[in-house]
Structure formats: structure tokens, C-alpha cells
Design an enzyme around this catalytic site. Structure first.
Site, short mmCIF file in Angstrom:
data_model
loop_
_atom_site.label_atom_id
_atom_site.label_comp_id
_atom_site.label_asym_id
_atom_site.label_seq_id
_atom_site.Cartn_x
_atom_site.Cartn_y
_atom_site.Cartn_z
N ASN A 143 32.07 -9.23 31.05
CA ASN A 143 30.95 -8.68 31.81
C ASN A 143 30.55 -7.34 31.18
O ASN A 143 31.27 -6.35 31.30
CB ASN A 143 31.39 -8.50 33.26
N HIS A 151 23.25 -13.13 34.32
CA HIS A 151 24.24 -12.05 34.15
C HIS A 151 25.61 -12.72 34.02
O HIS A 151 25.90 -13.70 34.70
CB HIS A 151 24.19 -11.12 35.36
N CYS A 175 25.02 -3.79 37.44
CA CYS A 175 24.91 -4.96 36.56
C CYS A 175 23.49 -5.53 36.50
O CYS A 175 23.15 -6.27 35.59
CB CYS A 175 25.86 -6.06 37.02
O1 UT7 Z 1 29.03 -7.98 37.72
C1 UT7 Z 1 29.11 -7.50 39.01
C2 UT7 Z 1 29.45 -8.55 39.95
N1 UT7 Z 1 30.84 -8.85 39.86
C3 UT7 Z 1 31.22 -10.05 40.18
O2 UT7 Z 1 30.38 -10.87 40.45
C4 UT7 Z 1 32.69 -10.35 40.22
C5 UT7 Z 1 32.93 -11.35 41.29
N2 UT7 Z 1 34.33 -11.67 41.52
C6 UT7 Z 1 35.08 -12.42 40.67
O3 UT7 Z 1 34.66 -12.75 39.58
C7 UT7 Z 1 36.42 -12.90 41.17
O4 UT7 Z 1 36.56 -12.59 42.53
C8 UT7 Z 1 37.64 -12.33 40.39
C9 UT7 Z 1 37.70 -12.94 39.02
C10 UT7 Z 1 37.53 -10.82 40.30
C11 UT7 Z 1 38.94 -12.67 41.11
O5 UT7 Z 1 39.04 -14.08 41.26
P1 UT7 Z 1 39.39 -14.73 42.67
O6 UT7 Z 1 39.47 -16.18 42.46
O7 UT7 Z 1 38.36 -14.24 43.66
O8 UT7 Z 1 40.81 -14.16 42.98
P2 UT7 Z 1 41.31 -13.29 44.22
O9 UT7 Z 1 40.78 -11.90 44.14
O10 UT7 Z 1 41.07 -14.05 45.49
O11 UT7 Z 1 42.86 -13.25 43.95
C12 UT7 Z 1 43.68 -14.43 43.97
C13 UT7 Z 1 45.10 -14.08 43.56
C14 UT7 Z 1 45.67 -12.86 44.28
O12 UT7 Z 1 47.05 -13.09 44.51
P3 UT7 Z 1 47.57 -13.58 45.95
O13 UT7 Z 1 47.14 -12.52 46.93
O14 UT7 Z 1 46.90 -14.90 46.18
O15 UT7 Z 1 49.05 -13.67 45.74
C15 UT7 Z 1 45.52 -11.74 43.27
O16 UT7 Z 1 46.48 -10.72 43.45
O17 UT7 Z 1 45.14 -13.75 42.17
C16 UT7 Z 1 45.77 -12.48 41.99
N3 UT7 Z 1 45.19 -11.82 40.83
C17 UT7 Z 1 45.62 -12.02 39.56
N4 UT7 Z 1 46.61 -12.77 39.06
C18 UT7 Z 1 46.79 -12.77 37.72
C19 UT7 Z 1 44.13 -10.97 40.80
N5 UT7 Z 1 43.87 -10.60 39.53
C20 UT7 Z 1 44.78 -11.23 38.76
C21 UT7 Z 1 45.02 -11.26 37.36
N6 UT7 Z 1 46.04 -12.04 36.90
N7 UT7 Z 1 44.28 -10.56 36.49
#
Ligand code: UT7
Length: 322
Positions: A279, A249, A114
Site C-alpha cells: 500500500n 487503490h 490513501c
Molecule cells: O489504505 C487505507 C485503507 N486500509 C485498509 O483498507 C486496510 C484494511 N484492513 C486490512 O487490510 C486487514 O484488516 C489487515 C490485513 C490489516 C488484517 O487482516 P484481518 O484479516 O482483518 O486480520 P485481523 O486484524 O482480524 O487479525 C486476525 C488475527 C489476529 O489474531 P487473533 O486475535 O485472531 O489471535 C491478529 O493478531 O491475525 C493476527 N495478526 C497477524 N498474524 C500474523 C495480525 N497481524 C498479523 C501478522 N502476522 N502480520
């Protein structure tokens, strides 16, 4: 006389097809509300079957060249950032060179996920400053939709396709004031693509898609970007208030907001495209920059801070007087 580089023209391209959160909610177990709240993304562009990183790069590049008032044959170097190349080799930059019908110019790809565009801009700036190039086409082009597993809700919601380009040219005033790039391979397993897109036959299903520990990436991105903006300002003896625009970004609106807060920048001085583009990896910074130049927000003479963070980890910033 000192020698610098300046941005002479910008261009961008987004494929016609738009995929909204509602469309994705029909494919995986997610909702528009979850995606919008956690990422700031509502929709993203998806390349058509006939499009490639080089075909999208061509459209963005032609715009940047036209905008600069130069011709393709004035370009003496092409540096293209992509993680979704048309072919493993020759480079996508080389394929772009052919599309633009440019002869006698070097062209190569830079791969820094990225952060690829910031790395490419840094390389191009060094070539110009060192007196080894006069006009460099710098491009970020990505077809992320072919790298994500459309059954994995943790990644498929995030990415989109597109290309952005700038024509960098020699100048006796900056221009690009400084670039800062870094990487740390210790984090290789937090965000990666196991195999090159073309090697489909040599690996099992699941081996050819982006893998990400989103939450870990998120925390390190916020910390690292906070540090790099301070370092960039210090290197130029500038205060936070000297920056007119932040062009970040576009990975997650919460990461963007945290960086803006660190810079004490109101969000109306931050260029955000994430809601409608998602992204686009190495294309996100040049696409955002191009959009804000074209709609008249970023004006000549203003100071712009660009930054990016991604797989590697690799991260970087560029301070530019437009
Ligand atoms: O460009 C390169 C760099 N990339 C980044 O900078 C990406 C950085 N990361 C992020 O943007 C975020 O971490 C995400 C958007 C990918 C995820 O958000 P988060 O707030 O960190 O969520 P999480 O991974 O901690 O997941 C929270 C919950 C989980 O469920 P439980 O375990 O709490 O029951 C996931 O299974 O949300 C669940 N979950 C979803 N629910 C509905 C994960 N993806 C989804 C989804 N829809 N699409």
C-alpha cells in the site's frame, strides 16, 4: 465549446530497495504465508535515507511531463497528494516546483490519506474545467516506511514507498468524465497518524506511527467502494460492462477482489500492483495507472475507473477516458 481535462502523460517511481515478507518475518512475529493470504502483498519498496516525498515526486513528474511531449514550464498548477511531506511547510508541491525549476505557477498539497491522488485529480480537473488552468501536474508521493512502527505487525506489513504522477491538460473532449469525493470524520480514530512526521520531539514513542483498526477499516472500505462504483456509473449513465479497466487503490487484495466482483469485472481487467508494492497510499492509483499504460494494457480511448478509500475516512473515484 465545452472544456474538459485529459491525461496527457503518466510517470512513476519506486525506490530501489525491496523488502520482502521474509525480511519482515525476521523483524516481527509474522510469516510470508499470513501476509500473502490476508493481504496479497509479497514485497514493497523502501526509500533510501536521502530520498523524500519531493525527490520521488520529481522523478515520477519528469516522466509524466516527457511522456506528454510538454515542458515543465508549460505547467500552470501543481497539486500534490501526500501524508508524508518533506516538511510541514512549505508544501511538498512547492518543493517539487523548485526541483522542476518551474516559476509563476501555483503549487499546493492535498491531504486525503490513501485517497489523496483522487482528491488531487478532482481539484485539478475543476481548475481546468473552470478555465483557471491549462496544464496541471497531479502527483501522489509517499514515504510510508517512515510512518509505520516496524515493531507493529498489524501495520508494518502493509505499506510501501513510491510516487506516481499524471500531467492533466485542457481538452475539448473528456478526458476525465467525472470525479466523486467524500469524507466522514466520524471515523477519525479507526485509521490515523497522531502527529506530523517532523514533530518527533514533541510526542512520545508510539505517537508518531500509523494506527489502524484494520478489520473495521476493511469492512467499511468494502461497503463504501461498492457504493461509490455504482454512483460513478450512474452519474455517467454507464453500465458495468462499459468499463475497460479498474484501477483501484492497493490496500488489500481482498478489498480489490470484492470491488471487482461488485463490478462483475474479471481480475484480468483489474490493475493490481499490490503483490510487489504493498500500500503506497496516495501513490498507489497513479503508480498502477502508469504501469498499465506503460505495459500496453490501458490503451487510448479506453474507459478507466479509479477508486480509493482511506483515513478520514476519505474516499473517491474518477472515471477517465484515456
Ligand atoms: O489504505 C487505507 C485503507 N486500509 C485498509 O483498507 C486496510 C484494511 N484492513 C486490512 O487490510 C486487514 O484488516 C489487515 C490485513 C490489516 C488484517 O487482516 P484481518 O484479516 O482483518 O486480520 P485481523 O486484524 O482480524 O487479525 C486476525 C488475527 C489476529 O489474531 P487473533 O486475535 O485472531 O489471535 C491478529 O493478531 O491475525 C493476527 N495478526 C497477524 N498474524 C500474523 C495480525 N497481524 C498479523 C501478522 N502476522 N502480520
Amino acid at each position: 465549446m465545452s472544456r474538459y481535462s485529459r491525461i496527457a502523460g503518466t510517470g512513476g517511481y519506486l525506490p530501489e530497495t525491496v523488502r520482502t515478507n521474509y525480511d519482515i518475518a525476521k523483524m516481527v512475529d509474522t510469516t510470508n504465508e499470513w501476509i500473502l493470504e490476508r493481504t496479497g502483498i509479497f514485497s514493497r519498496h523502501i526509500a533510501a535515507a536521502h530520498e523524500t516525498a519531493s525527490s520521488m515526486a520529481e522523478i515520477a513528474s519528469l516522466q509524466a511531463i516527457a511522456e506528454s511531449g510538454r515542458n515543465a514550464e508549460d505547467i500552470d498548477l501543481i497539486v500534490l497528494a501526500t501524508s508524508s511531506p518533506d516538511r510541514v511547510f512549505p508544501s511538498t508541491a512547492c518543493l517539487l516546483q523548485q526541483r522542476l525549476n518551474i516559476r509563476n505557477c501555483a503549487s499546493f498539497d492535498v491531504q486525503a490519506a490513501c485517497s489523496g491522488f483522487i482528491f488531487a485529480l478532482s481539484v485539478a480537473d475543476q481548475y481546468i474545467r473552470a478555465g483557471n488552468a491549462k496544464r496541471v501536474l497531479v502527483v501522489g508521493s509517499e514515504i510510508n516506511s517512515r510512518l509505520v512502527d516496524w515493531t507493529d505487525r498489524t501495520t508494518c506489513i502493509l505499506f510501501g514507498d513510491g510516487a506516481g504522477a499524471v500531467l492533466l491538460e485542457v481538452s475539448d473532449e473528456p478526458g476525465v468524465m467525472s470525479t466523486h469525493i467524500s469524507s466522514d470524520g466520524r471515523y477519525r480514530d479507526l485509521l490515523y497518524l497522531p502527529s506530523a512526521p517532523r514533530e518527533k520531539s514533541c510526542c512520545g514513542v508510539g505517537e508518531r506511527y500509523i494506527k489502524m483498526q484494520g478489520n473495521d477499516v476493511f469492512k467499511i472500505a468494502v461497503n463504501t467502494l461498492g457504493k461509490i462504483v455504482d454512483e460513478t456509473l450512474a452519474a455517467n449513465h454507464l453500465e458495468k460492462s462499459d468499463i475497460d479497466w479498474l484501477v483501484p487503490h492497493q490496500a488489500n487484495i481482498r478489498i480489490i477482489t470484492a470491488t471487482a466482483k461488485k463490478l462483475k469485472m474479471p481480475m484480468d481487467r483489474v490493475v493490481c500492483t499490490i503483490e510487489t508494492q504493498g500500500n503506497t497510499s496516495s501513490a498507489s492509483v497513479p503508480l498502477a495507472f502508469n504501469q498499465a499504460v506503460r505495459d500496453g494494457r490501458i490503451q487510448r480511448g479506453q474507459t478507466v475507473l479509479m477508486e480509493a478509500f482511506g483515513g478520514g475516512f476519505a474516499w473517491g473515484s474518477a472515471l477517465v477516458r484515456y
